[in-house]
Design a protein around this motif. Structure first.
Motif, PDB file in Angstrom:
ATOM      1  N   GLN A 188       0.832  -1.194   0.000  1.00 33.68           N
ATOM      2  CA  GLN A 188       0.000   0.000   0.000  1.00 33.68           C
ATOM      3  C   GLN A 188       0.869   1.247   0.000  1.00 33.68           C
ATOM      4  O   GLN A 188       1.925   1.278   0.621  1.00 33.68           O
ATOM      5  CB  GLN A 188      -0.913   0.014   1.214  1.00 33.68           C
ATOM      6  CG  GLN A 188      -1.990  -1.035   1.157  1.00 33.68           C
ATOM      7  CD  GLN A 188      -2.963  -0.919   2.315  1.00 33.68           C
ATOM      8  OE1 GLN A 188      -2.671  -0.304   3.327  1.00 33.68           O
ATOM      9  NE2 GLN A 188      -4.124  -1.511   2.160  1.00 33.68           N
ATOM     10  N   LYS A 189       0.414   2.267  -0.710  1.00 31.39           N
ATOM     11  CA  LYS A 189       1.111   3.543  -0.759  1.00 31.39           C
ATOM     12  C   LYS A 189       0.135   4.638  -0.365  1.00 31.39           C
ATOM     13  O   LYS A 189      -1.066   4.518  -0.586  1.00 31.39           O
ATOM     14  CB  LYS A 189       1.657   3.820  -2.163  1.00 31.39           C
ATOM     15  CG  LYS A 189       2.711   2.834  -2.589  1.00 31.39           C
ATOM     16  CD  LYS A 189       3.289   3.196  -3.925  1.00 31.39           C
ATOM     17  CE  LYS A 189       4.366   2.188  -4.293  1.00 31.39           C
ATOM     18  NZ  LYS A 189       5.046   2.557  -5.516  1.00 31.39           N
ATOM     19  N   HIS A 190       0.672   5.701   0.200  1.00 33.75           N
ATOM     20  CA  HIS A 190      -0.164   6.836   0.579  1.00 33.75           C
ATOM     21  C   HIS A 190      -0.471   7.685  -0.651  1.00 33.75           C
ATOM     22  O   HIS A 190       0.298   7.718  -1.607  1.00 33.75           O
ATOM     23  CB  HIS A 190       0.546   7.701   1.626  1.00 33.75           C
ATOM     24  CG  HIS A 190       0.754   6.986   2.923  1.00 33.75           C
ATOM     25  ND1 HIS A 190      -0.257   6.748   3.815  1.00 33.75           N
ATOM     26  CD2 HIS A 190       1.854   6.432   3.464  1.00 33.75           C
ATOM     27  CE1 HIS A 190       0.206   6.092   4.853  1.00 33.75           C
ATOM     28  NE2 HIS A 190       1.487   5.882   4.667  1.00 33.75           N
ATOM     29  N   LEU A 191      -1.588   8.376  -0.606  1.00 30.98           N
ATOM     30  CA  LEU A 191      -1.918   9.306  -1.677  1.00 30.98           C
ATOM     31  C   LEU A 191      -0.944  10.478  -1.665  1.00 30.98           C
ATOM     32  O   LEU A 191      -0.396  10.826  -0.617  1.00 30.98           O
ATOM     33  CB  LEU A 191      -3.344   9.831  -1.492  1.00 30.98           C
ATOM     34  CG  LEU A 191      -4.463   8.806  -1.627  1.00 30.98           C
ATOM     35  CD1 LEU A 191      -5.793   9.443  -1.253  1.00 30.98           C
ATOM     36  CD2 LEU A 191      -4.521   8.280  -3.047  1.00 30.98           C
ATOM     37  N   ALA A 192      -0.740  11.075  -2.812  1.00 31.85           N
ATOM     38  CA  ALA A 192       0.091  12.269  -2.887  1.00 31.85           C
ATOM     39  C   ALA A 192      -0.602  13.408  -2.156  1.00 31.85           C
ATOM     40  O   ALA A 192      -1.831  13.447  -2.082  1.00 31.85           O
ATOM     41  CB  ALA A 192       0.327  12.648  -4.350  1.00 31.85           C
ATOM     42  N   PRO A 193       0.168  14.344  -1.615  1.00 31.99           N
ATOM     43  CA  PRO A 193      -0.475  15.481  -0.952  1.00 31.99           C
ATOM     44  C   PRO A 193      -1.315  16.289  -1.937  1.00 31.99           C
ATOM     45  O   PRO A 193      -0.968  16.430  -3.107  1.00 31.99           O
ATOM     46  CB  PRO A 193       0.693  16.321  -0.426  1.00 31.99           C
ATOM     47  CG  PRO A 193       1.934  15.709  -0.937  1.00 31.99           C
ATOM     48  CD  PRO A 193       1.618  14.419  -1.584  1.00 31.99           C
ATOM     49  N   ARG A 194      -2.430  16.804  -1.456  1.00 31.69           N
ATOM     50  CA  ARG A 194      -3.341  17.585  -2.296  1.00 31.69           C
ATOM     51  C   ARG A 194      -2.709  18.942  -2.610  1.00 31.69           C
ATOM     52  O   ARG A 194      -2.173  19.604  -1.745  1.00 31.69           O
ATOM     53  CB  ARG A 194      -4.665  17.782  -1.567  1.00 31.69           C
ATOM     54  CG  ARG A 194      -5.705  18.503  -2.404  1.00 31.69           C
ATOM     55  CD  ARG A 194      -7.025  18.601  -1.671  1.00 31.69           C
ATOM     56  NE  ARG A 194      -7.645  17.301  -1.518  1.00 31.69           N
ATOM     57  CZ  ARG A 194      -8.537  16.806  -2.367  1.00 31.69           C
ATOM     58  NH1 ARG A 194      -8.905  17.507  -3.412  1.00 31.69           N
ATOM     59  NH2 ARG A 194      -9.051  15.623  -2.176  1.00 31.69           N
ATOM     60  N   VAL A 195      -2.814  19.355  -3.861  1.00 30.22           N
ATOM     61  CA  VAL A 195      -2.329  20.661  -4.294  1.00 30.22           C
ATOM     62  C   VAL A 195      -3.423  21.686  -3.990  1.00 30.22           C
ATOM     63  O   VAL A 195      -4.592  21.474  -4.333  1.00 30.22           O
ATOM     64  CB  VAL A 195      -2.004  20.650  -5.804  1.00 30.22           C
ATOM     65  CG1 VAL A 195      -1.542  22.003  -6.266  1.00 30.22           C
ATOM     66  CG2 VAL A 195      -0.958  19.591  -6.105  1.00 30.22           C
TER      67      VAL A 195
END
Length: 97
Positions: free
Chosen positions: A19-26
């Motif tokens: 599992q990977k974390h989502l990228a930070p929201r722009v």
């Protein structure tokens, strides 16, 4: 005399995943580049062009880069993914219908 049927379970065995974390929201995309990527699945190119046209009409302040990934949709395109990581603020991977 009755016949016998041999039945196999079609479910198979799912692969192990990391599992990977989502990228930070722009916070804002104005002045930034968003990649719209056709993954070469059925009619994905049509979807990408429709999205690109929407951005051109409604958000001309966002830079849109339309790309078609190399190879088939199940294979990774490392060069494209590196380009997106270096130059893009986000990406939409269009897999078609």
């Amino acid at each position: 005399m009755g016949s016998h049927l041999k039945v196999h379970n079609p479910m198979g065995y799912p692969p192990q995943i990391d599992q990977k974390h989502l990228a930070p929201r722009v916070s804002d995309l104005a002045g930034k580049t968003v990649y719209l990527v056709d993954c070469r699945f059925d009619d994905g190119d049509i979807l990408v062009e429709q999205m690109a046209n929407w951005f051109r009409d409604n958000r001309p302040d966002i830079n849109i880069e339309v790309r078609r990934k190399s190879g088939v949709y199940t294979e990774r395109d490392e060069n494209l993914y590196e380009e997106i990581q270096q130059k893009g603020a986000g990406a939409v991977m269009a897999v078609g219908h």
